[in-house]
Design a protein around this motif. Structure first.
Motif, PDB file in Angstrom:
ATOM      1  N   GLN A  27       0.469  -1.734   0.076  1.00  0.00           N
ATOM      2  CA  GLN A  27       0.032  -0.209  -0.004  1.00  0.00           C
ATOM      3  C   GLN A  27       1.365   1.329  -0.125  1.00  0.00           C
ATOM      4  N   GLU A  28       2.018   1.197   0.918  1.00  0.00           N
ATOM      5  CA  GLU A  28       3.228   2.650   0.753  1.00  0.00           C
ATOM      6  C   GLU A  28       3.733   2.463  -0.284  1.00  0.00           C
ATOM      7  N   ALA A  29       3.733   1.518  -1.093  1.00  0.00           N
ATOM      8  CA  ALA A  29       4.559   1.576  -2.057  1.00  0.00           C
ATOM      9  C   ALA A  29       4.326   1.559  -3.337  1.00  0.00           C
ATOM     10  N   TYR A  30       2.948   1.880  -3.541  1.00  0.00           N
ATOM     11  CA  TYR A  30       2.079   1.516  -4.885  1.00  0.00           C
ATOM     12  C   TYR A  30       1.040   1.813  -4.398  1.00  0.00           C
ATOM     13  N   PRO A  31       0.867   3.154  -4.371  1.00  0.00           N
ATOM     14  CA  PRO A  31      -0.760   3.624  -3.508  1.00  0.00           C
ATOM     15  C   PRO A  31      -2.142   3.387  -4.674  1.00  0.00           C
ATOM     16  N   GLU A  32      -1.108   3.640  -6.103  1.00  0.00           N
ATOM     17  CA  GLU A  32      -2.316   3.337  -7.143  1.00  0.00           C
ATOM     18  C   GLU A  32      -2.679   1.912  -7.320  1.00  0.00           C
ATOM     19  N   ALA A  33      -1.960   1.506  -7.053  1.00  0.00           N
ATOM     20  CA  ALA A  33      -2.338  -0.041  -7.493  1.00  0.00           C
ATOM     21  C   ALA A  33      -2.792  -1.236  -6.464  1.00  0.00           C
ATOM     22  N   PHE A  34      -2.587   0.002  -5.403  1.00  0.00           N
ATOM     23  CA  PHE A  34      -3.197  -1.051  -4.483  1.00  0.00           C
ATOM     24  C   PHE A  34      -4.822  -0.899  -4.412  1.00  0.00           C
ATOM     25  N   GLU A  35      -4.606   0.839  -4.472  1.00  0.00           N
ATOM     26  CA  GLU A  35      -6.197   1.326  -4.335  1.00  0.00           C
ATOM     27  C   GLU A  35      -7.588   0.210  -6.147  1.00  0.00           C
ATOM     28  N   ALA A  36      -6.100   0.416  -6.531  1.00  0.00           N
ATOM     29  CA  ALA A  36      -6.608  -0.213  -7.839  1.00  0.00           C
ATOM     30  C   ALA A  36      -7.229  -1.773  -7.872  1.00  0.00           C
TER      31      ALA A  36
END
Length: 83
Positions: A27-36
């Motif tokens: 979540q911290e490293a890839y917030p957009e990928a986490f959200e998607a």
């Protein structure tokens, strides 16, 4: 389960959806990928490793579950619902 059942050994699989340090790092490293890609389970929270996942695993070792073998338990807070 087929191989070890005759020896009285139960074999089950637990597939948990739990909040872990790895998921938090993602979540911290890839917030957009986490959200998607990572969605909140219908239960409104991710499984607690000790209280909600671990307790199920402990119960599987209970003699009350002696006849349960060859099963896959998905502990995912409702994420696996089928339409």
């Amino acid at each position: 389960a087929t191989e070890w059942g005759p020896d009285g050994i139960n074999v089950n699989v637990v597939c948990p959806l739990a909040w872990t340090a790895a998921l938090e790092n993602f979540q911290e490293a890839y917030p957009e990928a986490f959200e998607a890609n990572v969605h909140m389970p219908p239960m409104g929270h991710y499984g607690d490793v000790e209280k909600e996942i671990g307790r199920v695993v402990v119960q599987l070792a209970n003699p009350d579950f002696k006849f349960m073998s060859g099963e896959t338990l998905t502990l995912e807070g409702g994420m696996g619902q089928r339409p």
